[in-house]
Design a protein around this motif. Structure first.
Motif, PDB file in Angstrom:
ATOM      1  N   ALA B 114       0.815  -1.218   0.000  1.00  0.00           N
ATOM      2  CA  ALA B 114       0.000   0.000   0.000  1.00  0.00           C
ATOM      3  C   ALA B 114       0.852   1.272   0.000  1.00  0.00           C
ATOM      4  O   ALA B 114       0.367   2.346  -0.340  1.00  0.00           O
ATOM      5  N   ARG B 115       2.120   1.162   0.381  1.00  0.00           N
ATOM      6  CA  ARG B 115       2.983   2.351   0.373  1.00  0.00           C
ATOM      7  C   ARG B 115       3.406   2.741  -1.030  1.00  0.00           C
ATOM      8  O   ARG B 115       3.946   3.829  -1.234  1.00  0.00           O
ATOM      9  N   GLY B 116       3.228   1.840  -1.982  1.00  0.00           N
ATOM     10  CA  GLY B 116       3.503   2.171  -3.374  1.00  0.00           C
ATOM     11  C   GLY B 116       4.968   2.243  -3.706  1.00  0.00           C
ATOM     12  O   GLY B 116       5.817   1.708  -3.000  1.00  0.00           O
ATOM     13  N   GLY B 117       5.274   2.940  -4.801  1.00  0.00           N
ATOM     14  CA  GLY B 117       6.641   2.978  -5.297  1.00  0.00           C
ATOM     15  C   GLY B 117       6.795   4.127  -6.274  1.00  0.00           C
ATOM     16  O   GLY B 117       6.103   5.116  -6.098  1.00  0.00           O
ATOM     17  N   MET B 132      14.312  -8.640   1.345  1.00  0.00           N
ATOM     18  CA  MET B 132      13.688  -9.858   0.834  1.00  0.00           C
ATOM     19  C   MET B 132      12.265  -9.974   1.361  1.00  0.00           C
ATOM     20  O   MET B 132      11.371 -10.428   0.644  1.00  0.00           O
ATOM     21  N   ALA B 133      12.051  -9.572   2.627  1.00  0.00           N
ATOM     22  CA  ALA B 133      10.687  -9.592   3.169  1.00  0.00           C
ATOM     23  C   ALA B 133       9.789  -8.671   2.346  1.00  0.00           C
ATOM     24  O   ALA B 133       8.632  -8.993   2.048  1.00  0.00           O
ATOM     25  N   MET B 134      10.341  -7.502   1.951  1.00  0.00           N
ATOM     26  CA  MET B 134       9.560  -6.548   1.153  1.00  0.00           C
ATOM     27  C   MET B 134       9.279  -7.122  -0.239  1.00  0.00           C
ATOM     28  O   MET B 134       8.153  -7.047  -0.744  1.00  0.00           O
ATOM     29  N   LEU B 135      10.314  -7.699  -0.852  1.00  0.00           N
ATOM     30  CA  LEU B 135      10.148  -8.270  -2.190  1.00  0.00           C
ATOM     31  C   LEU B 135       9.148  -9.422  -2.164  1.00  0.00           C
ATOM     32  O   LEU B 135       8.269  -9.530  -3.025  1.00  0.00           O
ATOM     33  N   ARG B 136       9.271 -10.284  -1.159  1.00  0.00           N
ATOM     34  CA  ARG B 136       8.345 -11.420  -1.044  1.00  0.00           C
ATOM     35  C   ARG B 136       6.919 -10.926  -0.819  1.00  0.00           C
ATOM     36  O   ARG B 136       5.962 -11.521  -1.320  1.00  0.00           O
ATOM     37  N   ALA B 137       6.767  -9.843  -0.061  1.00  0.00           N
ATOM     38  CA  ALA B 137       5.433  -9.285   0.172  1.00  0.00           C
ATOM     39  C   ALA B 137       4.863  -8.743  -1.138  1.00  0.00           C
ATOM     40  O   ALA B 137       3.682  -8.926  -1.451  1.00  0.00           O
ATOM     41  N   ARG B 138       5.696  -8.078  -1.910  1.00  0.00           N
ATOM     42  CA  ARG B 138       5.285  -7.523  -3.197  1.00  0.00           C
ATOM     43  C   ARG B 138       4.828  -8.631  -4.137  1.00  0.00           C
ATOM     44  O   ARG B 138       3.781  -8.546  -4.786  1.00  0.00           O
ATOM     45  N   VAL B 139       5.611  -9.715  -4.201  1.00  0.00           N
ATOM     46  CA  VAL B 139       5.276 -10.839  -5.082  1.00  0.00           C
ATOM     47  C   VAL B 139       4.031 -11.561  -4.570  1.00  0.00           C
ATOM     48  O   VAL B 139       3.096 -11.843  -5.328  1.00  0.00           O
ATOM     49  N   GLY B 140       3.994 -11.813  -3.271  1.00  0.00           N
ATOM     50  CA  GLY B 140       2.890 -12.572  -2.690  1.00  0.00           C
ATOM     51  C   GLY B 140       1.560 -11.855  -2.808  1.00  0.00           C
ATOM     52  O   GLY B 140       0.507 -12.489  -2.948  1.00  0.00           O
ATOM     53  N   ALA B 141       1.608 -10.518  -2.751  1.00  0.00           N
ATOM     54  CA  ALA B 141       0.371  -9.743  -2.807  1.00  0.00           C
ATOM     55  C   ALA B 141      -0.080  -9.526  -4.255  1.00  0.00           C
ATOM     56  O   ALA B 141      -1.159  -8.984  -4.496  1.00  0.00           O
ATOM     57  N   GLY B 142       0.752  -9.919  -5.220  1.00  0.00           N
ATOM     58  CA  GLY B 142       0.411  -9.657  -6.615  1.00  0.00           C
ATOM     59  C   GLY B 142       0.350  -8.172  -6.905  1.00  0.00           C
ATOM     60  O   GLY B 142      -0.360  -7.723  -7.801  1.00  0.00           O
ATOM     61  N   SER B 143       1.102  -7.398  -6.132  1.00  0.00           N
ATOM     62  CA  SER B 143       1.126  -5.945  -6.295  1.00  0.00           C
ATOM     63  C   SER B 143       1.769  -5.575  -7.624  1.00  0.00           C
ATOM     64  O   SER B 143       2.589  -6.319  -8.173  1.00  0.00           O
ATOM     65  N   VAL B 145       3.477  -2.710  -7.988  1.00  0.00           N
ATOM     66  CA  VAL B 145       4.531  -1.728  -7.729  1.00  0.00           C
ATOM     67  C   VAL B 145       5.822  -2.199  -8.419  1.00  0.00           C
ATOM     68  O   VAL B 145       6.295  -3.306  -8.179  1.00  0.00           O
ATOM     69  N   PRO B 146       6.392  -1.362  -9.306  1.00  0.00           N
ATOM     70  CA  PRO B 146       7.636  -1.778  -9.964  1.00  0.00           C
ATOM     71  C   PRO B 146       8.820  -1.715  -8.994  1.00  0.00           C
ATOM     72  O   PRO B 146       8.885  -0.822  -8.149  1.00  0.00           O
ATOM     73  N   LEU B 213      10.683   5.293  -3.787  1.00  0.00           N
ATOM     74  CA  LEU B 213      10.871   5.040  -2.366  1.00  0.00           C
ATOM     75  C   LEU B 213      11.994   4.007  -2.290  1.00  0.00           C
ATOM     76  O   LEU B 213      11.878   2.923  -2.868  1.00  0.00           O
ATOM     77  N   THR B 214      13.105   4.378  -1.639  1.00  0.00           N
ATOM     78  CA  THR B 214      14.285   3.509  -1.685  1.00  0.00           C
ATOM     79  C   THR B 214      14.694   3.067  -0.288  1.00  0.00           C
ATOM     80  O   THR B 214      14.815   3.892   0.626  1.00  0.00           O
TER      81      THR B 214
END
Lengths: 86, 250
Positions: B114-117, B132-143, B145-146, B213-214
């Protein structure tokens, strides 16, 4: 100031949560010396027998944390108006 | 979830080791089952406490490497030669052993879809764990966000999560992952060589005009250099979040 020895305010998240009873790294505080305002998680922390948190803008000591015999004390040495989100 | 995390008292819990994965000869991922775990956000960490028979205690912080998954919490631990906690966790601890831990901790260095990119993830060594937790969350949520992820390692043998990162990168799906090796590279290495310097960061990170957002995590020296170059390149300092873990992790 920018030696390899410091970490971020994030590192004190656990001990600050002990003292304040809530998550504090996202809370903002104002440096009493230069007036800059920022989240505690983004401050610089120098770890030793105690932890010294410094303002990332001017280097002023803002918070000191010491734990001795399982008792933790926090000195808001140079931080004014710490604020939290509800 | 964030609301309950804010109001909950932080107490030590007894957690049981339920899984352990060797990432490299020196790095292991340990999964704990933590009773009453309230859930967590990618980027948060836990404190682990060990108590010796004579009462001596040692405590260290470890980033959580996985998104929320019931009462399961995974950390990735690098064994340091003089690390009294890390060597115990990697060499001694076995499945069904118990340790004391508390968390989740931290509300600043966190990201959820939800914080976007666009999202930039820049990690040095085991500093890749919270990213990795962030990347896995991004993949798992089907988000959607690039993501541009940059990982810096000393040698090819140091790469953690190698197979999973390769699989995510090959999916494409708006995620690019670049590895660099700073000391030595084997023949046939397809990634970059050398440190992420100004030139590399200007090519590989999102253009500042996109207001990315980095998140930067790694040893203090690595984070110092990367964060200051990003600011020089025009990134908004408030959108660069850092987590330094010192010269060592302990």
């Amino acid at each position: 100031m920018t030696s390899d020895s410091h970490v971020d305010g994030n590192a004190l998240g656990g001990v600050l949560m002990e003292v304040f009873g809530r998550e504090m790294t996202g809370a903002r505080g104002r440096c009493a010396s230069c007036g800059s305002v920022g989240p505690i998680g983004a401050m610089l922390v120098y770890r030793s027998a105690g932890d010294v948190m410094r303002c990332p803008t001017c280097g002023n000591v803002v918070v000191v944390v010491a734990t001795i015999h399982e008792r933790t004390r926090v000195h808001l040495a140079g931080m004014t108006w710490p604020e939290t989100n509800q | 979830m964030a609301g309950t995390a804010v109001l909950r008292r932080l107490t030590w819990a007894i957690a049981e080791v339920v899984d352990r994965v060797g990432e490299t000869p020196r790095v292991q991922s340990l999964t704990f089952d933590v009773p009453d775990w309230p859930g967590h956000l990618p980027g948060q960490h836990i404190d682990v406490r060990l108590t010796a028979e004579d009462g001596y205690r040692a405590q260290r912080s470890y980033s959580i490497a996985t998104p929320a998954d019931g009462t399961r919490v995974t950390i990735t631990v690098e064994r340091l030669e003089d690390g009294e906690v890390s060597s115990y966790l990697t060499d001694v601890l076995e499945i069904s052993d118990r340790v004391e831990l508390r968390g989740p901790i931290g509300g600043y260095f966190v990201w959820e879809p939800a914080r976007g990119g666009p999202l930039g993830l820049i990690g040095g060594g085991s500093g890749v764990a919270p990213l990795m937790a962030m990347l896995r969350a991004r993949v798992g949520a089907g988000s959607a966000v690039p993501v541009r992820m940059l990982c810096s390692w000393r040698m090819a043998e140091d790469v953690i999560y190698a197979a999973e990162l390769a699989a995510i990168a090959s999916e494409g799906d708006g995620i690019s992952i670049t590895h660099t090796l700073t000391r030595s590279a084997p023949e046939g290495w397809s990634g970059r060589r050398g440190r992420f310097d100004r030139e590399a960061l200007s090519q590989l990170t999102w253009p500042p005009a996109m207001e990315p957002l980095t998140y930067v995590c790694g040893p203090t020296g690595f984070v110092e250099v990367v964060a200051s170059v990003l600011v020089e390149l025009g990134h908004e300092p408030r959108r660069i979040l850092t987590e330094r873990f010192g010269p060592t992790g302990g």
